[in-house]
Design a protein around this motif. Sequence first.
Motif, short mmCIF file in Angstrom:
data_model
loop_
_atom_site.label_atom_id
_atom_site.label_comp_id
_atom_site.label_asym_id
_atom_site.label_seq_id
_atom_site.Cartn_x
_atom_site.Cartn_y
_atom_site.Cartn_z
N UNK A 1 0.87 -1.18 0.00
CA UNK A 1 0.00 0.00 0.00
C UNK A 1 0.90 1.23 0.00
N UNK A 2 0.78 2.03 -1.03
CA UNK A 2 1.65 3.21 -1.17
C UNK A 2 0.98 4.44 -0.56
N UNK A 3 1.78 5.19 0.16
CA UNK A 3 1.28 6.42 0.79
C UNK A 3 2.13 7.58 0.28
N UNK A 4 1.46 8.61 -0.23
CA UNK A 4 2.16 9.81 -0.71
C UNK A 4 1.51 11.04 -0.11
N UNK A 5 2.34 11.92 0.39
CA UNK A 5 1.86 13.18 0.94
C UNK A 5 2.61 14.31 0.25
N UNK A 6 1.85 15.23 -0.32
CA UNK A 6 2.44 16.32 -1.08
C UNK A 6 2.29 17.62 -0.30
N UNK A 7 3.37 18.41 -0.26
CA UNK A 7 3.32 19.70 0.41
C UNK A 7 3.57 20.80 -0.62
N UNK A 8 2.60 21.71 -0.74
CA UNK A 8 2.71 22.83 -1.67
C UNK A 8 2.74 24.13 -0.88
N UNK A 9 3.90 24.69 -0.61
CA UNK A 9 3.95 25.95 0.14
C UNK A 9 3.22 27.08 -0.55
N UNK B 1 0.49 27.11 -1.69
CA UNK B 1 -0.94 27.10 -1.41
C UNK B 1 -1.26 27.74 -0.06
N UNK C 1 0.91 25.56 9.10
CA UNK C 1 1.16 25.03 10.43
C UNK C 1 2.27 25.82 11.11
N UNK C 2 2.34 25.69 12.39
CA UNK C 2 3.46 26.28 13.11
C UNK C 2 3.18 27.70 13.56
N UNK C 3 4.25 28.40 13.83
CA UNK C 3 4.16 29.74 14.41
C UNK C 3 4.27 30.81 13.34
N UNK D 1 5.85 31.64 8.31
CA UNK D 1 7.24 31.21 8.24
C UNK D 1 7.65 30.85 6.82
N UNK E 1 -3.27 -0.39 -3.25
CA UNK E 1 -3.70 0.98 -3.55
C UNK E 1 -2.56 1.97 -3.39
N UNK F 1 -2.24 12.37 -0.49
CA UNK F 1 -2.81 13.38 0.39
C UNK F 1 -2.02 14.68 0.27
N UNK G 1 7.50 19.41 -1.56
CA UNK G 1 7.85 18.14 -2.19
C UNK G 1 6.90 17.03 -1.82
N UNK H 1 6.37 13.37 0.10
CA UNK H 1 6.84 12.48 1.17
C UNK H 1 6.09 11.16 1.02
#
Lengths: 177, 156
Positions: free
Chosen positions: A40-48, A50, A92-94, A177, B48, B52, B143, B145
């Motif tokens: 099971x693949x898990x991917x989390x994307x962070x777009x600053x 946004x 998130x964060x300060x 930040x 799957x 996120x 990026x 993760x």
Amino acid sequence: MKLSAQRNKKNQHGLLALVSLILLLMHTQLQATATDSTSINIQVVHHPQQQKIKLTGSINSNNFRPFNIYKEAERHPPAIKLGTFGIHSNIRGKCQLGFTSTNQFRLKHSHITNRLARYQVSLDKKRIGIHNKLISQANCHFDSSTLELVILDSPIILKTDEAGYFWDTLMITVTAP
Amino acid sequence: MKFTKTLLATGLLFASSSIAFAATNSTDIQINVTKDAYVNLIGTAVGSTNSFLTSDIDNKTVSLGTLGLESNSQGNCDMTFSSANGYQLKHTVSNAVLVNYEISYAGVTNSATTTNTVTQSCNTAASSLDLVSPALPAVVNAGTYSDTLTVTVVTQ
């Protein structure tokens, strides 16, 4: 001689049957265990890019209504509630809260120029400090907190028979930040 | 005299034929019908890929789909959970760690520090497989993760 040969043949048959039984048991044992596996693949994307931030609360209103600061100071010394203040953000964060003031954090009489009342800003009863530029840290997302103005001088300084009003303009800047 | 001898020979022949008729033989033919045991992982989480945004998982529990078992075995099965990155979401380029997460399934929490085996019936309806994330750090580099979770089931 013939009897001995028959016995050997019987022994061979018995041995063959035993081996067959062992093989059968081993076969049964192997078949009793089954297995399966999956990934099971898990991917989390962070777009600053946004990031969003918005000031909320009653002090964000443009129709801020003046009030009788002297009566307020007498009634609830030393803090005068300016209203509520919050930040809605997906960051998130300060965040850095910067406070700047036109009159260097002094309430200035509209006609008596030397009548100045020094004040301080507090957020949820925590005083931010008094400098030309006040800086504080807060979570980049929080619901309304109470922003108050704390008169540092005696409320008497606000009492005057001279017509007019005390004023200052407070600006709040939120930096992510 | 000659007649007597012939009669005796015939008598002996009949006796011999009678012995031959009593002979017998037998064999055992064993018939074994076997069916291989099987167990399958079922549910939407199987194979799957779950994508996120950081805001989706920040201090939240999110579903990776459903997971269950089907088998011709009536007993229990052991489900083992393992993670390629040790239950950490890591940056695909810098390898920086975003967060240490946990996997919640069938009332059991699996992580780098807790039990990673779930024992239940080999025939279990699919139920939710959840990722539990604590709050993310204040500063997060842009990026992707990722991590790969492997689930293995073995019949007992």
